[in-house]
Design a protein around this motif. Structure first.
Motif, PDB file in Angstrom:
ATOM      1  N   GLY A  25       0.807  -1.216   0.000  1.00  0.00           N
ATOM      2  CA  GLY A  25       0.000   0.000   0.000  1.00  0.00           C
ATOM      3  C   GLY A  25       0.837   1.262   0.000  1.00  0.00           C
ATOM      4  N   VAL A  26       1.877   1.279   0.836  1.00  0.00           N
ATOM      5  CA  VAL A  26       2.696   2.487   0.980  1.00  0.00           C
ATOM      6  C   VAL A  26       3.661   2.663  -0.188  1.00  0.00           C
ATOM      7  CG1 VAL A  26       4.432   3.639   2.404  1.00  0.00           C
ATOM      8  CG2 VAL A  26       2.523   2.453   3.495  1.00  0.00           C
ATOM      9  N   ALA A 110      -5.293   4.181  -7.235  1.00  0.00           N
ATOM     10  CA  ALA A 110      -4.108   4.042  -6.386  1.00  0.00           C
ATOM     11  C   ALA A 110      -4.444   4.361  -4.936  1.00  0.00           C
ATOM     12  CB  ALA A 110      -2.994   4.953  -6.883  1.00  0.00           C
ATOM     13  N   ALA A 111      -5.259   5.405  -4.708  1.00  0.00           N
ATOM     14  CA  ALA A 111      -5.656   5.785  -3.349  1.00  0.00           C
ATOM     15  C   ALA A 111      -6.497   4.685  -2.700  1.00  0.00           C
ATOM     16  CB  ALA A 111      -6.431   7.099  -3.374  1.00  0.00           C
ATOM     17  N   ILE A 177      -6.237  15.610  -0.876  1.00  0.00           N
ATOM     18  CA  ILE A 177      -7.582  15.030  -0.865  1.00  0.00           C
ATOM     19  C   ILE A 177      -7.506  13.509  -0.935  1.00  0.00           C
ATOM     20  CG2 ILE A 177      -9.760  14.852  -2.140  1.00  0.00           C
ATOM     21  CD1 ILE A 177      -9.288  17.778  -3.022  1.00  0.00           C
ATOM     22  N   TYR A 178      -6.645  13.009  -1.806  1.00  0.00           N
ATOM     23  CA  TYR A 178      -6.453  11.560  -1.892  1.00  0.00           C
ATOM     24  C   TYR A 178      -5.926  11.011  -0.579  1.00  0.00           C
ATOM     25  CZ  TYR A 178      -7.119  11.612  -6.981  1.00  0.00           C
ATOM     26  OH  TYR A 178      -7.646  11.728  -8.230  1.00  0.00           O
ATOM     27  N   GLY A 179      -5.068  11.780   0.085  1.00  0.00           N
ATOM     28  CA  GLY A 179      -4.534  11.351   1.367  1.00  0.00           C
ATOM     29  C   GLY A 179      -5.626  11.172   2.406  1.00  0.00           C
ATOM     30  N   PHE A 180      -6.601  12.084   2.403  1.00  0.00           N
ATOM     31  CA  PHE A 180      -7.727  11.949   3.334  1.00  0.00           C
ATOM     32  C   PHE A 180      -8.595  10.741   2.980  1.00  0.00           C
ATOM     33  CE2 PHE A 180      -6.976  16.484   4.447  1.00  0.00           C
ATOM     34  CZ  PHE A 180      -6.920  16.306   5.822  1.00  0.00           C
ATOM     35  N   ILE A 181      -8.754  10.500   1.693  1.00  0.00           N
ATOM     36  CA  ILE A 181      -9.511   9.312   1.265  1.00  0.00           C
ATOM     37  C   ILE A 181      -8.821   8.047   1.766  1.00  0.00           C
ATOM     38  CG2 ILE A 181     -10.206   7.939  -0.740  1.00  0.00           C
ATOM     39  CD1 ILE A 181     -10.604  10.583  -2.248  1.00  0.00           C
TER      40      ILE A 181
END
Length: 283
Positions: A25-26, A110-111, A177-181
């Motif tokens: 994932g990372v 990806a997110a 935003i993707y990080g929050f998702i």
């Protein structure tokens, strides 16, 4: 601390599987897509992007001061297990994940994949009563003092701050935003896997016919119940309270059965995140 040698191979196996999932994932999704990942992994990603430092080694270095600060809250046994997990998962991050294909497609996919893989990995590790260190140490320490708060919620709050920091460093609003998702998906998956599998319902039934209600619950749902004495705060009348834990499907049958026995019963139905004991999951 006495080492349980019989259990050690299983613990290492869980660390390896959880570490592989989290590393995928990372490294294979988040790092390549330029997401401001959460947790200590997110801080390591910032150093990775700015200075090219290896993710696993950076995670180990960042864990040292956090581990020392949280040692007393976590306890020696959990602390030592977590150190083992940190080392295993960090080695996997640096030496196994780079051998796997890196995703170069749509950033939303990806997110989603980041949240799913990392969430599965962390849930496996948390369920085995260990952690990957970093904000996991902080999360476990907070939960030790506030057991009513789920791990997923604690993780989300801590990770949101790191996601904002990463977004500010990379100056990429979309990535933020993707990080929050990712943080939401990760925390949701951790909660669902750790608590949702064993989730169910709990009901409190205030009635004048406690034993009859308990009997009909046993008849229609094959569940036991507990009868307690209660007193109305307004009327002062003595009544009985029947408490029963069951799964979601059984609750529907219990509601209908209670209505037949006592149409005037006062019924409260609540979500239970986990039920342990006879007839349910064993501790």
């Amino acid at each position: 601390m006495k080492i349980n040698w019989k259990r050690l191979p299983y613990d290492i196996f869980i660390d390896v599987i959880g570490g592989i999932l989290a590393a995928i994932g990372v490294y294979n999704f988040a790092a390549n897509a330029g997401f401001p990942m959460s947790g200590v992994s997110g801080i390591a990603l910032i150093f990775y992007k700015l200075f090219g430092l290896p993710l696993g080694a950076t995670i180990i270095v960042l864990n040292v001061p956090i581990a020392l600060l949280c040692y007393k809250s976590l306890g020696k046994e959990f602390f030592l297990r977590s150190i083992r997990t940190v080392i295993i998962t960090s080695l996997i991050m640096d030496y196994v994940a780079p051998l796997l294909p890196v995703y170069n497609g749509d950033r939303m996919l990806a997110a989603i994949c980041t949240g799913i893989f990392a969430g599965l990995g962390y849930a496996l590790i948390f369920s085995n009563n260990t952690s990957t260190g970093g904000t996991d140490f902080i999360s476990m320490a907070i939960r030790a003092r506030n057991p009513h708060v789920t791990l997923g919620r604690i993780i989300f709050v801590l990770d949101a701050a790191i996601v904002l920091l990463g977004g500010a460093v990379f100056k990429d609003l979309d990535a933020t935003i993707y990080g929050f998702i990712i943080s939401y998906l990760l925390s949701m998956i951790v909660d669902k896997l750790m608590y949702g599998i064993d989730a169910g319902k709990m009901t409190l039934i205030v009635t004048d016919h406690g034993q009859d209600v308990a009997d009909v619950i046993a008849k229609y749902s094959d569940r036991g119940s507990t009868i307690m004495r209660g007193k109305g705060g307004f009327s002062g009348n003595e009544r009985e309270i029947v408490m029963c834990a069951c799964n979601n499907k059984q609750m529907s049958a219990i509601r209908r059965a209670v209505k037949q026995v006592d149409p005037n019963a006062f019924t409260v139905i609540m979500e239970s995140s986990e039920v342990l004991g006879e007839g349910f999951k064993e501790e």
